[in-house]
Motif scaffolding. Sequence first.
Motif: not given
Length: 255
Positions: A36-40
């Motif tokens: 989702i293009g949002k590094q966790w």
Amino acid sequence: MNILFDSLGSQPQIQDITLTRLNTLRGAMASYGYSIGKQWSVAFSDWQQPLRKQLDGVDVLVILTRHFARVPRLPPAVPPSTDFAFPSEDLDAIQAWVEQGNGLVHISNHGPLKPKDKTDWTINDAPLAARFGVTIVPAGFRGEGPLVMTPAEGAPLPIKQNVSTIVAHNSCGIQAKDGVTIAALPAGVVDHSGHHYNPADYVYATAVQKGFGSAIVAGNSGISGDLGNDRPAEGTVTLGSNLQFLLNCIAFVGA
């Protein structure tokens, strides 16, 4: 997004002892964040320090049943004498932190599963849930087989997206006057705790808004456990849509 797991949760304790309890979930979290293009970024709390001192920079707090857990013949992750109750200062801090715009995923577990069983896995979770208007009762809701639940029609779309079923061994009881039901308990479940809780009065999972943040409270943290690890019970993360459900919950409260 920075995600902190409470190391005093029963599932993280078993992960610490066996290294085979939360691997499926952790791997999926890393992959999902990139997708989702949002590094966790995932970390585990220092159980010897108050949680209130570890929330700076954290976006989502994940608590998977605040209770001692162990594996026979192996050293425990924390001493059995550890106080698992949330200090009032931590309760205040977590509530304020969520109200400021952060997210909590709080999954408890069942109460006693037979009248003579005194083990209440919900005892330390209930006070925190109450801070968000959610009541957890130590029910031992079970059916003839696993509890198979479908997302409620009114559940938030991001939580139920690509989730067909949630599968758990059993559950406590969850009530939230101002919450949005994510999944009801399935028909036919019975309380085995000896407290005679009516399943019609409770749900499996709910979502609540608190200030600028949100919390999800649910009833069996074994849905996060790896298949093949049976402590404290067989993990069910690969059953039904459990894995997707967990990812959705984390993404929802962290949005």
